[in-house]
Write an enzyme that holds these catalytic residues in place. Structure first.
Site, PDB file in Angstrom:
ATOM      1  N   TYR A 159      43.329  31.116  35.523  1.00 27.99           N
ATOM      2  CA  TYR A 159      44.147  31.846  36.473  1.00 27.99           C
ATOM      3  C   TYR A 159      45.199  32.583  36.097  1.00 27.99           C
ATOM      4  O   TYR A 159      45.216  33.700  36.303  1.00 27.99           O
ATOM      5  CB  TYR A 159      44.383  30.724  37.597  1.00 27.99           C
ATOM      6  CG  TYR A 159      45.151  31.369  38.758  1.00 27.99           C
ATOM      7  CD1 TYR A 159      44.533  32.426  39.728  1.00 27.99           C
ATOM      8  CD2 TYR A 159      46.474  31.195  38.973  1.00 27.99           C
ATOM      9  CE1 TYR A 159      45.348  32.878  40.790  1.00 27.99           C
ATOM     10  CE2 TYR A 159      47.207  31.578  40.057  1.00 27.99           C
ATOM     11  CZ  TYR A 159      46.591  32.542  40.854  1.00 27.99           C
ATOM     12  OH  TYR A 159      47.275  33.434  41.841  1.00 27.99           O
ATOM     13  N   LYS A 163      45.826  36.652  35.915  1.00 23.52           N
ATOM     14  CA  LYS A 163      46.923  37.455  36.729  1.00 23.52           C
ATOM     15  C   LYS A 163      47.739  38.276  35.561  1.00 23.52           C
ATOM     16  O   LYS A 163      48.291  39.202  36.250  1.00 23.52           O
ATOM     17  CB  LYS A 163      47.699  36.198  37.472  1.00 23.52           C
ATOM     18  CG  LYS A 163      47.000  35.496  38.478  1.00 23.52           C
ATOM     19  CD  LYS A 163      46.504  36.464  39.697  1.00 23.52           C
ATOM     20  CE  LYS A 163      47.612  37.004  40.539  1.00 23.52           C
ATOM     21  NZ  LYS A 163      47.162  37.715  41.750  1.00 23.52           N
TER      22      LYS A 163
HETATM   23  N1  LIG Z   1      49.080  30.952  47.430  1.00 25.34           N
HETATM   24  C1  LIG Z   1      49.998  31.197  46.501  1.00 25.34           C
HETATM   25  O1  LIG Z   1      50.930  30.091  46.251  1.00 25.34           O
HETATM   26  C2  LIG Z   1      50.251  32.407  45.536  1.00 25.34           C
HETATM   27  C3  LIG Z   1      49.361  33.678  45.519  1.00 25.34           C
HETATM   28  N2  LIG Z   1      49.440  34.470  44.735  1.00 25.34           N
HETATM   29  C4  LIG Z   1      48.635  35.775  45.012  1.00 25.34           C
HETATM   30  O2  LIG Z   1      48.492  36.226  46.331  1.00 25.34           O
HETATM   31  C5  LIG Z   1      47.324  36.755  46.302  1.00 25.34           C
HETATM   32  C6  LIG Z   1      46.616  36.250  47.611  1.00 25.34           C
HETATM   33  O3  LIG Z   1      46.403  34.717  47.645  1.00 25.34           O
HETATM   34  P1  LIG Z   1      46.221  33.608  48.759  1.00 25.34           P
HETATM   35  O4  LIG Z   1      46.568  34.351  50.000  1.00 25.34           O
HETATM   36  O5  LIG Z   1      47.004  32.506  48.498  1.00 25.34           O
HETATM   37  O6  LIG Z   1      44.758  33.409  48.592  1.00 25.34           O
HETATM   38  P2  LIG Z   1      43.699  33.364  49.691  1.00 25.34           P
HETATM   39  O7  LIG Z   1      42.329  33.031  48.593  1.00 25.34           O
HETATM   40  O8  LIG Z   1      43.865  32.950  50.886  1.00 25.34           O
HETATM   41  O9  LIG Z   1      43.558  34.945  49.618  1.00 25.34           O
HETATM   42  C7  LIG Z   1      42.646  35.738  48.981  1.00 25.34           C
HETATM   43  C8  LIG Z   1      41.611  36.711  49.709  1.00 25.34           C
HETATM   44  O10 LIG Z   1      41.018  37.446  48.777  1.00 25.34           O
HETATM   45  C9  LIG Z   1      39.745  37.509  48.965  1.00 25.34           C
HETATM   46  N3  LIG Z   1      38.827  37.748  47.856  1.00 25.34           N
HETATM   47  C10 LIG Z   1      38.592  36.819  46.960  1.00 25.34           C
HETATM   48  N4  LIG Z   1      37.585  37.394  46.117  1.00 25.34           N
HETATM   49  C11 LIG Z   1      37.330  38.745  46.734  1.00 25.34           C
HETATM   50  C12 LIG Z   1      36.442  39.543  46.121  1.00 25.34           C
HETATM   51  N5  LIG Z   1      35.572  39.357  45.081  1.00 25.34           N
HETATM   52  N6  LIG Z   1      36.313  40.742  46.821  1.00 25.34           N
HETATM   53  C13 LIG Z   1      37.116  40.867  47.865  1.00 25.34           C
HETATM   54  N7  LIG Z   1      38.115  39.989  48.482  1.00 25.34           N
HETATM   55  C14 LIG Z   1      38.165  38.856  47.754  1.00 25.34           C
HETATM   56  C15 LIG Z   1      39.227  36.151  49.554  1.00 25.34           C
HETATM   57  O11 LIG Z   1      38.153  36.223  50.662  1.00 25.34           O
HETATM   58  C16 LIG Z   1      40.578  35.960  50.405  1.00 25.34           C
HETATM   59  O12 LIG Z   1      40.760  36.163  51.793  1.00 25.34           O
HETATM   60  C17 LIG Z   1      46.363  36.430  45.115  1.00 25.34           C
HETATM   61  O13 LIG Z   1      46.280  37.613  44.630  1.00 25.34           O
HETATM   62  C18 LIG Z   1      47.138  35.259  44.304  1.00 25.34           C
HETATM   63  O14 LIG Z   1      46.903  35.355  43.176  1.00 25.34           O
HETATM   64  C19 LIG Z   1      50.627  34.784  44.086  1.00 25.34           C
HETATM   65  C20 LIG Z   1      51.510  33.641  44.030  1.00 25.34           C
HETATM   66  C21 LIG Z   1      51.219  32.456  44.662  1.00 25.34           C
HETATM   67  C1  LIG Z   2      51.079  15.097  42.873  1.00 29.23           C
HETATM   68  C2  LIG Z   2      50.177  16.142  42.089  1.00 29.23           C
HETATM   69  C3  LIG Z   2      50.561  16.305  40.680  1.00 29.23           C
HETATM   70  C4  LIG Z   2      50.886  17.419  42.932  1.00 29.23           C
HETATM   71  C5  LIG Z   2      50.084  18.641  42.737  1.00 29.23           C
HETATM   72  C6  LIG Z   2      50.521  19.928  43.385  1.00 29.23           C
HETATM   73  C7  LIG Z   2      49.443  21.143  43.025  1.00 29.23           C
HETATM   74  C8  LIG Z   2      48.395  21.156  43.807  1.00 29.23           C
HETATM   75  C9  LIG Z   2      50.463  22.290  43.258  1.00 29.23           C
HETATM   76  C10 LIG Z   2      51.905  22.172  42.208  1.00 29.23           C
HETATM   77  C11 LIG Z   2      52.241  23.750  42.075  1.00 29.23           C
HETATM   78  C12 LIG Z   2      51.071  24.438  42.904  1.00 29.23           C
HETATM   79  C13 LIG Z   2      50.782  25.884  42.217  1.00 29.23           C
HETATM   80  C14 LIG Z   2      52.438  26.637  42.321  1.00 29.23           C
HETATM   81  O1  LIG Z   2      52.897  26.588  43.625  1.00 29.23           O
HETATM   82  C15 LIG Z   2      52.211  28.012  41.908  1.00 29.23           C
HETATM   83  C16 LIG Z   2      50.959  28.869  42.281  1.00 29.23           C
HETATM   84  C17 LIG Z   2      50.897  30.076  42.346  1.00 29.23           C
HETATM   85  C18 LIG Z   2      49.958  30.859  42.536  1.00 29.23           C
HETATM   86  O2  LIG Z   2      49.672  32.060  42.197  1.00 29.23           O
HETATM   87  C19 LIG Z   2      48.699  30.139  43.131  1.00 29.23           C
HETATM   88  C20 LIG Z   2      48.925  28.977  43.484  1.00 29.23           C
HETATM   89  C21 LIG Z   2      49.598  27.989  42.670  1.00 29.23           C
HETATM   90  C22 LIG Z   2      48.874  27.971  41.388  1.00 29.23           C
HETATM   91  C23 LIG Z   2      50.182  26.688  43.344  1.00 29.23           C
HETATM   92  C24 LIG Z   2      48.674  25.636  43.571  1.00 29.23           C
HETATM   93  C25 LIG Z   2      48.871  24.288  43.823  1.00 29.23           C
HETATM   94  C26 LIG Z   2      49.939  23.825  42.857  1.00 29.23           C
HETATM   95  C27 LIG Z   2      49.382  23.584  41.367  1.00 29.23           C
END
Ligand SMILES: NC(=O)C1=CN([C@@H]2O[C@H](COP(=O)(O)OP(=O)(O)OC[C@H]3O[C@@H](n4cnc5c(N)ncnc54)[C@H](O)[C@@H]3O)[C@@H](O)[C@H]2O)C=CC1
Ligand SMILES: CC(C)CCC[C@@H](C)[C@H]1CC[C@H]2[C@@H]3[C@H](O)CC4=CC(=O)CC[C@]4(C)[C@H]3CC[C@]12C
Length: 369
Positions: A159, A163
């Site tokens: 992952y 990214k």
């Molecule tokens: N959730 C988090 O804490 C973090 C997320 N991100 C980034 O933010 C973005 C969104 O993440 P989330 O909303 O958390 O994830 P999510 O899984 O809820 O949303 C991702 C979306 O992309 C769509 N998707 C996946 N594969 C696809 C494909 N082949 N074609 C078209 N659409 C596709 C999914 O259907 C989904 O709706 C991602 O790029 C992720 O890497 C970055 C930092 C932290």
């Molecule tokens: C008791 C356990 C050890 C707790 C496990 C917690 C984990 C599931 C989560 C801890 C940190 C999270 C990640 C972090 O917040 C940063 C992220 C960035 C992204 O771009 C995608 C999501 C994630 C990897 C997030 C996922 C869950 C954790 C690993």
């Protein structure tokens, strides 16, 4: 998006617009982007909630598509002024293969860039991640760092590798000539761990706590800080960055920005308790109840079980060596770069973000939604 076209209505495309973050970006654009004429929402899986948006003044076009398919991406991008590329495969649990993660996150991003170049779309905002920087494989702390803080970014997990590569592609594409002769302007936003309405992992912890009689057991020392940012503020930062990319192209083009707001610096578990506490859960222990070596052992055991069970079922628990390292390594940001470069201020205070998240956990945490 030239001066003469100030009154012109703009076409935006949001990839991954039905995901956790994507839905907030879509709704934020509709609320806060006055120049929006058409909003294209591109996702592998379209959400039913999109239907209700179609009755508003802005034309909302739902496009079911796959970012790994170049022709589908090109068709969606054609005619768009701005692309917000948030689609991604977020998997640190071993649900998808490394190949699939690479295809979606890297090849998908390449397809988006090429589609912009071919069709003449000039403005691209990419959702990157804190993971592009760290925590690294050596477990070095990143304590309230900024975009210029030196840090040895070494990744092995698919992952963060994907990214990092995708972010590099986006930044490298800045300045490329698009169809029509003008330069492409790109930037990347790096959220830390996003929380808020729709955050599945928060809901999983809530349900686990309910199953354990209203208790969660501390596993990580309270002194380990983990960066978190509210989804509404991340969405707002995307909308603002997309809006300002043209006017401030020289400053913003090719730049990265951490996503930040007023969320407090806490450990992953203590931060979750800000929401789960008011929902009736209690975090047991002021120090980890399980010795760290045992967590390391259990995490390794989970990897083995995942491998052994793979022919029969998908075993993908939250705990594995990678997620343990993530939760157990300090990684927090302190920066004002987005404020200086494009005037970003968080739209939601910490109190608002907290209240909204609590209400969401209370409303949906116990249900199947
Ligand atoms: N959730 C988090 O804490 C973090 C997320 N991100 C980034 O933010 C973005 C969104 O993440 P989330 O909303 O958390 O994830 P999510 O899984 O809820 O949303 C991702 C979306 O992309 C769509 N998707 C996946 N594969 C696809 C494909 N082949 N074609 C078209 N659409 C596709 C999914 O259907 C989904 O709706 C991602 O790029 C992720 O890497 C970055 C930092 C932290
Ligand atoms: C008791 C356990 C050890 C707790 C496990 C917690 C984990 C599931 C989560 C801890 C940190 C999270 C990640 C972090 O917040 C940063 C992220 C960035 C992204 O771009 C995608 C999501 C994630 C990897 C997030 C996922 C869950 C954790 C690993």
């Amino acid at each position: 998006m030239a001066d003469s076209a100030q009154a012109q209505k703009l076409v935006y495309l949001v990839t991954g617009g039905c995901g956790f973050l994507g839905e907030h970006v879509v709704r934020m654009l509709l609320q806060r982007e006055p120049r929006l004429g058409e909003l294209r929402v591109f996702d592998l899986h379209l959400g039913p909630w999109l239907e209700e948006l179609k009755t508003g003044p802005v034309r909302v076009t739902a496009i079911q598509g796959d970012v790994t398919q170049a022709h589908e991406v090109a068709a969606a991008v054609a005619g768009a002024h701005v692309v917000i590329h948030t689609a991604g495969l977020v998997d640190v649990f071993g649900r998808a293969s490394p190949k699939t993660i690479h295809e979606v996150n890297v090849q998908g991003t390449r397809n988006v860039i090429e589609a912009c170049v071919q069709t003449g779309t000039r403005f691209l905002v990419y959702t990157s991640s804190m993971e592009v920087v760290g925590p690294n494989t050596k477990g070095h702390p990143f304590y309230r760092g900024n975009e210029d803080t030196p840090y040895e970014a070494v990744h092995r997990h698919p992952y963060p590798c994907s990214k990092a590569l995708a972010e590099w592609l986006v930044l490298e594409a800045n300045g490329r000539e698009v169809c029509g002769g003008l330069p492409l302007v790109t930037c990347a936003l790096r959220p830390t761990g996003i929380y808020g309405e729709g955050h599945q992992i928060m809901r999983d912890f809530y349900r686990q706590g309910l199953r354990l009689g209203g208790r969660l057991f501390r596993a990580i020392p309270a002194s380990v800080e983990h960066g978190r940012v509210y989804v509404g503020n991340v969405a707002w930062m995307h909308v603002l960055a997309a809006r300002e990319l043209e006017r401030r192209a020289a400053r913003m083009g090719g730049q990265v920005y951490f996503c930040y707001d007023g969320s407090p610096y806490k450990s992953y578990e203590d931060f979750n308790m800000e929401f789960l506490g008011p929902c009736g859960l209690r975090l047991v222990g002021t120090r980890p109840l399980v010795p760290y070596w045992l967590l390391v052992f259990l995490a390794a055991l989970n990897v083995l079980l995942q491998w052994l069970l793979r022919p029969l079922l998908l075993y993908a628990p939250l705990l594995n060596p990678y997620t343990l390292a993530m939760a157990n390594t300090t990684f927090t940001v302190s920066t004002d770069k987005a404020q200086r470069h494009f005037g970003y201020e968080p739209l939601f205070s910490w109190e608002d973000s907290r209240t909204r998240t609590i209400l969401w956990v209370q409303a949906t945490g116990g249900s199947a939604q």
